[in-house]
Enzyme design. Structure first.
Site, short mmCIF file in Angstrom:
data_model
loop_
_atom_site.label_atom_id
_atom_site.label_comp_id
_atom_site.label_asym_id
_atom_site.label_seq_id
_atom_site.Cartn_x
_atom_site.Cartn_y
_atom_site.Cartn_z
N ASP A 159 0.82 -1.22 0.00
CA ASP A 159 0.00 0.00 0.00
C ASP A 159 0.85 1.26 0.00
O ASP A 159 2.05 1.22 0.30
CB ASP A 159 -0.93 0.01 1.22
N GLU A 188 0.14 -1.09 5.73
CA GLU A 188 1.27 -0.68 6.59
C GLU A 188 1.11 0.78 6.98
O GLU A 188 1.35 1.16 8.13
CB GLU A 188 2.59 -0.89 5.84
ZN ZN Z 1 6.78 2.39 3.91
#
Ligand code: ZN
Length: 378
Positions: A79, A140
């Site tokens: 992401d 993340e």
């Molecule tokens: Zn990163």
């Protein structure tokens, strides 16, 4: 060794795919095709369902082709932060930037592309290696949600791993990071008319102020930090405020010191009850993630150092003050450290990535795999 044309191509393909946190499906599909072509066993785990996202972590396994070598993982996240739709990478004077007002997405497609390229070269050269696991995580940027829900069963036979998601040129080895607590205190006072009957009230804003004045803030010691970041309370100047919410955080690379600073903060919040009879301090603490530390003589460090030496990359060992997938992999799956991949000004439209750093990152991953049989072989 690394095929720079293929690597550049892969990197550009990846950043062009729209993949904000929770919607990583396009990148997953690309990686799945790439890794299956390389002959990996590819699985998508349940992190999507667990986090409410559309996509889970993608996990690829390459069985060992030699005896007695450690199982090694390489990870990066799929992401990226907004603004990341319609990214057009431009390579000029050896530096990648985005053409428009989007981010570049080198955080973390530099890591993703470097891992893919190194695995492709590994298959071509057929060097001896232990079990290799490549894990590409989701969410993340928002919550470390992918690594948080990564299940240890997928990392069976993996001895340690490298998270390619940090700034600093390849050769930057980050072997420690703090754990973090979120602390929320709600001061409950009593509302009253501020002009007519102030003595009937208990001022929740004053309670918060008294407590905050007793809380240490900033850098507590070499490995510990603490911050009161948000305060919300009160409705109008003519009302003695009934509630006030204070949000704070604490981080430390030492679990003991982290627990101690959180205990002192909790104590400071509670102390307002004694100063303001009738008031109540409600304190909630939540461990967001644990810290990690990889010793200097750990095989993960020895292998990384050997690979850097092989490639002639200067080694810089350092620690981070932030949280990353490494925190959760250390807890859920395997000892993990971070590798610098060279991204700069990430999370902004000024983000850039030197082509050399991209290439060196792929070289480093490959060199780590190659060093297995020299450093860890019998
Ligand atoms: Zn990163």
């Amino acid at each position: 060794m690394v095929n720079t044309e293929r690597l550049n191509h892969t990197f550009c393909d990846l950043v062009r795919i729209y993949a904000p946190s929770g919607k990583e499906g396009g990148v997953r599909d690309y990686l799945k095709r790439y890794l299956m072509r390389l002959g990996a066993r590819v699985t998508e785990d349940g992190a999507g369902a667990a986090t409410g996202g559309a996509c889970g972590n993608l996990i690829a396994v390459f069985p060992a082709n030699a005896e007695g070598l450690p199982g090694v993982a390489f990870t990066a996240h799929m992401d990226c932060v907004e603004k990341c739709e319609g990214i057009e990478p431009v390579l000029e004077d050896g530096v990648y930037r985005s053409k428009g007002d989007t981010i570049l997405g080198g955080d973390d497609k530099a890591g993703v592309a470097a891992i893919l390229e190194a695995l492709a070269v590994m298959k071509e050269t057929m060097i001896p290696h232990g079990k290799i696991l490549a894990a590409f995580t989701v969410q993340e940027e928002t919550s470390l949600g992918g690594s948080r829900h990564f299940e240890g069963k997928y990392a069976e036979g993996i001895d340690f791993g490298y998270v390619l998601d940090a700034d600093g040129a390849p050769g930057t080895l980050i072997n420690a990071g703090p754990g973090e607590y979120k602390i929320t205190c709600t001061m409950h006072g009593r509302a009253a008319h501020a002009g007519i009957a102030p003595e009937k009230g208990v001022n929740a804003v004053k309670m918060a102020a008294a407590a905050i004045a007793r809380i240490e803030s900033g850098r507590v010691d070499e490995e510990t930090t603490c911050n009161v970041g948000v305060i919300e309370g009160g409705l109008a100047t003519n009302i003695v405020p009934e509630t006030c919410v204070v949000r704070a955080e604490a981080r430390s690379r030492s679990r003991e010191k982290l627990e101690a600073v959180v205990a002192r903060m909790t104590e400071a919040f509670r102390s307002a009850e004694a100063d303001f009879p009738g008031g109540r301090a409600e304190v909630e603490t939540e461990l967001l993630y644990e810290g990690f530390h990889i010793d200097e003589d750990h095989p993960a460090m020895r292998l990384a150092r050997a690979a850097c030496a092989e490639k002639g990359f200067p080694v810089r060992v350092t620690s981070t003050g932030g949280g990353s997938d490494a925190n959760w992999f250390n807890r859920n799956a395997f000892p993990a450290m971070l590798l610098g991949v060279g991204m700069t000004d990430f999370h902004t439209s000024a983000e850039s990535l030197a082509e050399k750093d991209l290439i060196d990152s792929a070289e480093l991953v490959y060199a780590i795999i190659e060093a297995e049989s020299h450093v860890c072989g019998h």
